[in-house]
Design a protein around this motif. Sequence first.
Motif, PDB file in Angstrom:
ATOM      1  N   MET A   1      -4.905  -5.861   0.611  1.00  0.00           N
ATOM      2  CA  MET A   1      -4.818  -4.621   1.274  1.00  0.00           C
ATOM      3  C   MET A   1      -5.131  -4.766   2.696  1.00  0.00           C
ATOM      4  O   MET A   1      -4.430  -4.127   3.692  1.00  0.00           O
TER       5      MET A   1
ATOM      6  N   CYS B   1      -3.342   0.620  -4.057  1.00  0.00           N
ATOM      7  CA  CYS B   1      -2.666  -0.806  -4.411  1.00  0.00           C
ATOM      8  C   CYS B   1      -2.371  -0.756  -6.053  1.00  0.00           C
ATOM      9  O   CYS B   1      -3.042  -0.327  -6.670  1.00  0.00           O
TER      10      CYS B   1
ATOM     11  N   LEU C   1       0.861  -1.149  -0.089  1.00  0.00           N
ATOM     12  CA  LEU C   1      -0.012   0.116   0.056  1.00  0.00           C
ATOM     13  C   LEU C   1       0.841   1.179   0.033  1.00  0.00           C
ATOM     14  O   LEU C   1       1.905   1.208   0.744  1.00  0.00           O
TER      15      LEU C   1
END
Length: 144
Positions: free
Chosen positions: A87, A47, A2
Amino acid sequence: MLISLRNYWDSDAITGLLAECMWTGNHRAEEELKRYRAADGCELFGCFVGGELAGILGVHCPVRPEVEIRHLAVKKEWRGRGLGRAMIAEVAAKDSIGLIRAETDQEAVGFYRSTGFEISSLGEKYPGVERFECVRYTGDEGRA
């Protein structure tokens, strides 16, 4: 991995994904992006796949060790490949996080359940729309 989108140059790509998960037009999504860029305690992450923004995860940290997922979206062409799970897993792996919380609708309950969240109904929060609270404990913190 991330990456913070606070200073990311392609606002159109971000607002497009925000609009998808907010079920709204780009104007409201643009306003939400401004709030993320200005607010302390809130962060919008991206992402990337092959240099392209493939997904976003927006979080609010009201009180450590708790994190609230405010927005989660993956571009249609990247869905079903584990990006959303990855994520969430990256946020859950942070040492300072003990609890992840999200609120969602019927459409996304199965996704959250499959990623380790406990689900409870909040009832009909909006006319004709049942909402759900999703809670995932990531460590010993917060579990009674």
